[in-house]
Design an enzyme around this catalytic site. Structure first.
Site, PDB file in Angstrom:
ATOM      1  N   GLY A 113       0.930  -1.128   0.011  1.00 58.33           N
ATOM      2  CA  GLY A 113      -0.132  -0.033  -0.181  1.00 58.33           C
ATOM      3  C   GLY A 113       0.865   1.231   0.155  1.00 58.33           C
ATOM      4  N   SER A 156       0.717   3.574  -3.338  1.00 61.07           N
ATOM      5  CA  SER A 156      -0.195   4.755  -3.806  1.00 61.07           C
ATOM      6  C   SER A 156      -1.534   5.000  -2.995  1.00 61.07           C
ATOM      7  CB  SER A 156      -0.641   4.264  -5.276  1.00 61.07           C
ATOM      8  OG  SER A 156       0.634   3.613  -5.954  1.00 61.07           O
ATOM      9  N   GLU A 165      11.785  -4.637  -6.026  1.00 61.31           N
ATOM     10  CA  GLU A 165      10.651  -4.530  -7.269  1.00 61.31           C
ATOM     11  C   GLU A 165      10.973  -4.451  -8.451  1.00 61.31           C
ATOM     12  OE1 GLU A 165       7.415  -2.006  -6.057  1.00 61.31           O
ATOM     13  OE2 GLU A 165       6.107  -2.716  -7.821  1.00 61.31           O
TER      14      GLU A 165
HETATM   15  C1  FAD Z   1      -0.955  -3.019 -12.597  1.00 61.68           C
HETATM   16  C2  FAD Z   1      -0.961  -2.043 -11.318  1.00 61.68           C
HETATM   17  C3  FAD Z   1      -0.621  -2.390 -10.416  1.00 61.68           C
HETATM   18  C4  FAD Z   1      -0.102  -1.665  -9.410  1.00 61.68           C
HETATM   19  N1  FAD Z   1       0.146  -2.203  -7.927  1.00 61.68           N
HETATM   20  C5  FAD Z   1       0.277  -1.234  -7.073  1.00 61.68           C
HETATM   21  C6  FAD Z   1       0.490  -1.867  -5.904  1.00 61.68           C
HETATM   22  O1  FAD Z   1       0.377  -3.009  -5.563  1.00 61.68           O
HETATM   23  N2  FAD Z   1       0.637  -1.125  -4.658  1.00 61.68           N
HETATM   24  C7  FAD Z   1       0.798   0.463  -4.992  1.00 61.68           C
HETATM   25  O2  FAD Z   1       0.864   0.922  -3.974  1.00 61.68           O
HETATM   26  N3  FAD Z   1       0.749   0.807  -6.264  1.00 61.68           N
HETATM   27  C8  FAD Z   1       0.445  -0.073  -7.301  1.00 61.68           C
HETATM   28  N4  FAD Z   1       0.279   0.520  -8.516  1.00 61.68           N
HETATM   29  C9  FAD Z   1       0.429   1.990  -8.649  1.00 61.68           C
HETATM   30  C10 FAD Z   1       1.556   2.525  -9.398  1.00 61.68           C
HETATM   31  O3  FAD Z   1       2.703   2.471  -8.351  1.00 61.68           O
HETATM   32  C11 FAD Z   1       1.183   3.722  -9.841  1.00 61.68           C
HETATM   33  O4  FAD Z   1       0.469   3.805 -10.863  1.00 61.68           O
HETATM   34  C12 FAD Z   1       2.461   4.613 -10.297  1.00 61.68           C
HETATM   35  O5  FAD Z   1       3.512   4.881  -9.205  1.00 61.68           O
HETATM   36  C13 FAD Z   1       2.147   5.879 -10.989  1.00 61.68           C
HETATM   37  O6  FAD Z   1       1.258   6.633 -10.064  1.00 61.68           O
HETATM   38  P1  FAD Z   1       0.020   7.349 -11.051  1.00 61.68           P
HETATM   39  O7  FAD Z   1      -0.658   6.118 -11.387  1.00 61.68           O
HETATM   40  O8  FAD Z   1      -0.646   8.242  -9.757  1.00 61.68           O
HETATM   41  O9  FAD Z   1       0.373   8.501 -12.056  1.00 61.68           O
HETATM   42  P2  FAD Z   1       1.266   9.683 -11.665  1.00 61.68           P
HETATM   43  O10 FAD Z   1       2.042   9.855 -10.437  1.00 61.68           O
HETATM   44  O11 FAD Z   1      -0.148  10.809 -11.423  1.00 61.68           O
HETATM   45  O12 FAD Z   1       1.769   9.980 -12.924  1.00 61.68           O
HETATM   46  C14 FAD Z   1       1.051  10.478 -14.055  1.00 61.68           C
HETATM   47  C15 FAD Z   1       2.179  10.627 -15.283  1.00 61.68           C
HETATM   48  O13 FAD Z   1       2.562  11.715 -14.981  1.00 61.68           O
HETATM   49  C16 FAD Z   1       4.237  11.606 -14.744  1.00 61.68           C
HETATM   50  N5  FAD Z   1       4.813  12.103 -13.701  1.00 61.68           N
HETATM   51  C17 FAD Z   1       4.394  12.294 -12.336  1.00 61.68           C
HETATM   52  N6  FAD Z   1       5.208  12.901 -11.777  1.00 61.68           N
HETATM   53  C18 FAD Z   1       6.418  13.103 -12.590  1.00 61.68           C
HETATM   54  C19 FAD Z   1       7.539  13.784 -12.529  1.00 61.68           C
HETATM   55  N7  FAD Z   1       8.033  14.357 -11.257  1.00 61.68           N
HETATM   56  N8  FAD Z   1       8.213  13.832 -13.656  1.00 61.68           N
HETATM   57  C20 FAD Z   1       8.013  13.555 -14.636  1.00 61.68           C
HETATM   58  N9  FAD Z   1       6.864  12.845 -14.728  1.00 61.68           N
HETATM   59  C21 FAD Z   1       6.142  12.742 -14.080  1.00 61.68           C
HETATM   60  C22 FAD Z   1       4.263   9.935 -14.736  1.00 61.68           C
HETATM   61  O14 FAD Z   1       5.245   9.434 -15.233  1.00 61.68           O
HETATM   62  C23 FAD Z   1       3.045   9.669 -15.534  1.00 61.68           C
HETATM   63  O15 FAD Z   1       3.349   9.519 -17.102  1.00 61.68           O
HETATM   64  C24 FAD Z   1      -0.001  -0.299  -9.505  1.00 61.68           C
HETATM   65  C25 FAD Z   1      -0.172   0.251 -10.833  1.00 61.68           C
HETATM   66  C26 FAD Z   1      -0.599  -0.702 -11.934  1.00 61.68           C
HETATM   67  C27 FAD Z   1      -0.784  -0.051 -13.136  1.00 61.68           C
END
Ligand code: FAD
Lengths: 338, 385
Positions: free
Chosen positions: B132, B134, B250
């Protein structure tokens, strides 16, 4: 030869290959003095057996040296010479070495019994060319060939044509020799070295060059481009290590094709990103970047090209009963060292 | 650039390579008749019985100490095992996170009691965990987590919301990253990791369907969840450093290069039925093989560094970004091959596998840290950030 001993080769090499001397050679200046200095460093016989006065190294160990020549921008065929000397020595033609650089190339049939070697990198600077021809190696003197200037480096590289194989000064059974595989392995190593240098040039430049009041390296867009360049350069380096991983002097043709293919793919993006980050200065004649990107493009076009390598690998994959994963694991991984 | 040292050629030692045959034999019978579109899910595929069977073989917690139910084997043995599981498309997600992240985390930072409780159960395939990190407003910017646990007389009271938590609805515990002191503005300070028993009152889990119809990641609500004092892993306030170390585990595995492998194998199997594939198709097959070979060599180099206790964050990020780029390119290459002259008509099963991988491919470069975040870490390694 390990990566730390490499220092003894890399440092003097860098001193010999200044930006000015590299540029002069591309413009047609004599390379005799440079070659003598490099020969004198004592690594050109690295692969020749110790009994015959060499260092008895393997291709795996030669990798670091060839990488270093690529990084230094050396336009002479150093790795090719080291392998050619070893092949000649092994066939009892050690006396045929001569003092000059030797290129290696696959021969293809030309008109009326002629032998053609297409796009030989450093082909205009080599004294002799070791050509694989119908199951044999032929050592052909470069000055007896009709030369067409290379498209990328007209003074340094050439397509060479000998009107008859009888011009060979040495000739021996090629066994499993494969000039394309050798060139793939050696060129991939040189390309990886050149890309390492480009990465150095670009990161240094991005830290120095200012726009909007700060170094361009502080812009995230630029950082991301540099990261991609680094990914490509690192992956080309490991690919080239794989291509040169043979414990003898003959590379595995499939590993060599893997190396060259990956180096070519990487070079395309490395050249594009490097020039983008340098802005207009990078495409000026006076800037050293162009020497490196030109070499990279020339190597990409030399036999075997990206597509040829991919096709060779695809054919091998499809011709065997295993799946992709087992093919990669069993045929395209580094042989363990005993 | 430290080109010569960053990645070295490594070969898997024979004693570890020897694990391949028994694992493969086990998988062949366990997965007999499972269609490729199902196997393509692999580390998203959940099967608790399969995980328990794997645990009975001693193949979970392979590198963990025998004192805690592990097998005490090398990182290469683990590499071989993971490769076989992924190549076969085994449904490994039930135990995957606990095996890869939670157990090593607890071993490194946990108390003796935590180690004794969690690790043997994880190794037996009986205790599943989720991660956990995100939150709805916190993805790439992990330091901004808002879920908060406050100290109580008996432990912690947790409130907050997590999202995208893989297997939260099926896991027994969640390893959360929460704020235990300070404010979100304090960034890396004041974060802690807590192990939350998912059966506790106040925990609500809502699975979210993905666009292929699967439900693997979830939204989780914590409302006044009372946690015992020993829910805390490691030090109060040291959560950021712990999470950073965990993420190297990871990001480093072969799962970051093999996500489209089942699809590629299914395509090749059908392609073999055509007598003479077109040159363009041979080229595609060759490209896939070469990329995979180099990525595999890079991934092995990272495994070797992890095995020596080094922290290959730079190298792991590099392989993850290149690896996911490769995984994402495969469906497009295969689609291109379909239209080549003489290509056999793809079966329905192959098309379903292609459809699944194509749709889920964008997630490859998100999960575990996005492409841009990986490139940021690489830029730091290059010294330009
Ligand atoms: C199949 C799957 C399983 C997952 N399982 C887990 C889990 O078990 N536990 C968990 O905690 N999370 C999990 N996640 C979440 C995952 O870790 C996040 O999706 C990831 O960290 C990105 O966060 P976000 O989706 O909020 O995107 P955001 O952080 O909102 O990013 C959106 C876009 O903006 C870009 N961006 C954001 N900040 C910056 C920056 N500083 N510089 C440049 N670009 C930037 C990103 O690269 C991306 O392209 C999972 C995701 C998927 C798809």
């Amino acid at each position: 030869m390990n990566d730390t001993l490499l220092d003894d080769f890399e440092r003097p090499l860098r001193e010999l290959c200044t930006d000015d001397s590299l540029r002069a050679i591309e413009a047609g200046a004599s390379t005799d003095a440079l070659w003598h200095a490099i020969d004198a460093l004592g690594y050109t016989d690295a692969l020749v057996p110790e009994e015959q006065g060499g260092a008895g190294l393997s291709l795996r160990e030669l990798f670091a040296l060839v990488f270093a020549t690529g990084k230094a921008g050396l336009g002479l065929p150093f790795g090719e010479t080291a392998v050619a000397r070893a092949l000649l020595a092994a066939a009892g033609h050690g006396e045929r070495h001569g003092a000059g650089p030797i290129a290696i190339a696959p021969g293809i049939p030309g008109d009326a019994g002629a032998i053609v070697c297409r796009d030989v990198p450093g082909g205009a600077l080599a004294q002799q060319v070791l050509v694989s021809w119908q199951g044999e190696w032929l050592l052909l003197p470069r000055e007896r060939a009709a030369a067409t200037p290379g498209a990328w480096r007209p003074q340094a590289s050439a397509t060479l044509q000998w009107h008859t194989p009888d011009l060979a000064v040495a000739r021996f059974d090629a066994g499993a020799a494969d000039a394309v595989a050798l060139c793939n392995a050696l060129h991939a190593a040189g390309m990886a070295g050149a890309m390492a240098r480009v990465l150095e040039l670009v990161t240094d430049y991005a830290r120095d060059r200012k726009q909007f009041g700060r170094p361009i390296a502080q812009f995230q867009a630029v950082q991301q481009e540099l990261s991609v360049l680094a990914e490509q350069a690192h992956s080309a380096t490991l690919a080239a290590r794989l291509g040169c991983s043979a414990v003898g002097m003959r590379p595995d043709p499939l590993l060599a094709a893997t190396a060259k293919l990956r180096a070519c793919e990487a070079a395309r993006s490395v050249c594009a990103i490097a020039h983008a980050v340098f802005g207009a200065i990078g495409i000026t004649e006076e800037h050293v970047l162009g020497l490196y990107t030109r070499r990279l493009h020339e190597w990409r076009a030399a036999p075997g090209t990206e597509t040829q390598c991919a096709r060779l690998l695809g054919q091998a994959l499809l011709a065997q009963p295993d799946g992709l994963f087992d093919f990669v694991r069993l045929r395209l991984s580094a042989p363990a060292l005993a | 650039m430290n080109t010569l040292q960053s990645f070295s050629l490594v070969a898997i030692p024979p004693e570890d390579e020897a694990l391949r045959a028994p694992v493969r034999a086990f998988l062949q019978s366990a997965l007999h008749g499972v269609p490729p579109a199902v196997r393509a899910r692999s580390w998203m595929g959940f099967d608790a019985d399969f995980s328990r069977a794997l645990g009975r073989q001693g193949w979970i917690g392979l590198t963990l100490p025998t004192a805690y139910g592990g097998a005490g084997r090398s990182s290469f043995a683990r590499f071989v095992l993971l490769e076989e599981l992924l190549a076969a498309g085994a449904p490994v997600s039930a135990h995957w996170i606990a095996d890869r992240q939670t157990a090593p985390l607890i071993l490194r930072y946990g108390t003796e009691a935590q180690r004794a409780f969690f690790v043997p159960r994880i190794a037996r395939g009986e205790l599943f965990t989720s991660i956990g990190m995100s939150e709805p407003d916190t993805g790439s910017d992990l330091a901004s987590v808002r879920s908060r646990a406050v100290p109580t007389a008996t432990g912690w009271r947790l409130n907050g919301r997590k999202i995208w938590t893989t297997n939260a609805h099926r896991a027994h515990y969640m390893c959360t990253l929460v704020r235990t002191s300070g404010m979100p503005e304090d960034r890396h300070k004041g974060l802690s990791q807590l192990l939350v028993d998912m059966a506790l009152p106040g925990v609500t889990v809502r699975p979210i369907r993905d666009l292929s119809g699967d439900g693997h990641f979830c939204e989780v609500l914590f409302e006044d969840v009372e946690l015992p004092a020993d829910a805390l892993v490691g030090e109060e306030g040291a959560g950021w450093q712990q999470v950073t170390a965990e993420l190297a585990f990871e990001r480093s595995g072969p799962e970051r290069i093999y996500s489209s492998l089942v699809l590629a194998e299914a395509w090749l199997a059908e392609l073999r039925q055509s007598a003479a594939p077109a040159a363009s198709v041979q080229v595609i097959a060759g490209r896939i093989a070469a990329r995979m070979a180099v990525l595999r060599a890079m991934s092995l180099a990272v495994a070797e560094q992890l095995g020596r206790g080094l922290d290959p964050a730079f190298e792991a990020s590099l392989v993850k970004d290149l690896g996911t780029e490769f995984e994402q390119a495969i469906p497009g290459w295969i689609e291109e091959a379909f239209d080549a002259p003489g290509h056999p008509v793809p079966s329905v099963g192959l098309l379903q596998t292609l459809a699944y991988v194509t749709q889920l491919a964008p997630s490859f470069s998100l999960r575990g840290g996005t492409r841009q975040i990986m490139r940021g870490i690489i830029a730091r390694g290059l010294g330009v950030r």
